[in-house]
Design a protein around this motif. Sequence first.
Motif, PDB file in Angstrom:
ATOM      1  N   THR A  16       0.808  -1.214   0.000  1.00  0.00           N
ATOM      2  CA  THR A  16       0.000   0.000   0.000  1.00  0.00           C
ATOM      3  C   THR A  16       0.846   1.271   0.000  1.00  0.00           C
ATOM      4  O   THR A  16       0.361   2.341  -0.377  1.00  0.00           O
ATOM      5  CB  THR A  16      -0.909   0.029   1.237  1.00  0.00           C
ATOM      6  N   VAL A  37      -9.043  -0.491   0.783  1.00  0.00           N
ATOM      7  CA  VAL A  37      -8.805  -1.833   1.320  1.00  0.00           C
ATOM      8  C   VAL A  37     -10.125  -2.486   1.730  1.00  0.00           C
ATOM      9  O   VAL A  37     -10.365  -3.661   1.441  1.00  0.00           O
ATOM     10  CB  VAL A  37      -7.820  -1.762   2.506  1.00  0.00           C
ATOM     11  N   LEU A  87      -2.298   1.698   7.414  1.00  0.00           N
ATOM     12  CA  LEU A  87      -2.988   2.237   6.245  1.00  0.00           C
ATOM     13  C   LEU A  87      -3.013   3.750   6.413  1.00  0.00           C
ATOM     14  O   LEU A  87      -3.624   4.260   7.346  1.00  0.00           O
ATOM     15  CB  LEU A  87      -4.395   1.649   6.145  1.00  0.00           C
ATOM     16  N   LEU A 116      -7.069   5.253   1.489  1.00  0.00           N
ATOM     17  CA  LEU A 116      -6.478   3.919   1.454  1.00  0.00           C
ATOM     18  C   LEU A 116      -7.296   2.927   2.277  1.00  0.00           C
ATOM     19  O   LEU A 116      -7.524   1.791   1.853  1.00  0.00           O
ATOM     20  CB  LEU A 116      -5.044   3.983   1.965  1.00  0.00           C
ATOM     21  N   THR A 172      -4.313   4.023  -5.831  1.00  0.00           N
ATOM     22  CA  THR A 172      -5.352   3.055  -5.498  1.00  0.00           C
ATOM     23  C   THR A 172      -5.669   2.117  -6.666  1.00  0.00           C
ATOM     24  O   THR A 172      -6.054   0.965  -6.431  1.00  0.00           O
ATOM     25  CB  THR A 172      -6.634   3.761  -5.039  1.00  0.00           C
ATOM     26  N   ILE A 229      -3.272  -0.674  -6.328  1.00  0.00           N
ATOM     27  CA  ILE A 229      -3.663  -1.538  -5.217  1.00  0.00           C
ATOM     28  C   ILE A 229      -4.843  -2.431  -5.624  1.00  0.00           C
ATOM     29  O   ILE A 229      -4.886  -3.622  -5.309  1.00  0.00           O
ATOM     30  CB  ILE A 229      -3.991  -0.700  -3.972  1.00  0.00           C
TER      31      ILE A 229
END
Length: 268
Positions: A41, A92, A83, A88, A59, A62
């Motif tokens: 991350t 997640v 995080l 973020l 992102t 990710i």
Amino acid sequence: MANEFPQVMTIAGSDSDGSAGMQADLYTFFARKVHGAAVMTAAVAGNSYGIHASIALPTDFIDQEFADLADDYKILAAKTGMLADSTLIKNVVKNYKKYDFGPLVVDPVIMTKHGAQLLEESAFATLRKELVPLATVITPNFFEAEKLAEMKITSDADMEAAARKIKAMGARNVVVKGQHHDSTQAEVRDFVLLESGKSFWLTETYIDTDRVNGTGDSLSACITAEIAKGSDIESAIRTAKKFVHVAIANEIQVGHKFGPINHWAYQN
């Protein structure tokens, strides 16, 4: 047979000196004999003296990490680390809800073991509202438990009350780690509250050392590994407590100041 070997995943930042973050998680996975995948991350530049630069990953990158792992691997359990911000955390949470990665162990990296806050208030609120309810196990340190429960902890009864408050936020099993920054203390005591309502204390001798980087990462990573291998939650937590204590007690000399724990010390 494909994917027969137990596989786990860390969702965390890369620590360039290898003492904490994703690296500590992967060391722990290796030591506990599971295959560790990683969703990176962020990346941190630092050494034993401190952190000197960091950068968050986009992102969309990710998202691709999550998609690729879900497409090929059979992740049986996963954990989160630090995080950095609300964006973020929300990313997640979105991806964890989208795919099946098994039970989630949340290491709520909010404050250091010395009480310094790491997350801005907006990110903390997002973590508390959106990530904590996804936790099969949550492992706050003493100061993080105070922050999450919105109370001061000055006694065993307070720690138990804080654990109950955190459980009420949606986390199914709670491990509140006791203080371990006072060289005059004789032992470290953690309080565990399970989904069933069972509770107990885990106690180990206090080790006065500055080789403690990555202890929280490694505890949560060990719990993740043990769950993936089929252990029940209580057994996973007990193994992780012993794993980290032995790793602290058997120092390795790496770096000049604050060093890592010894992930190879515990052999059971």
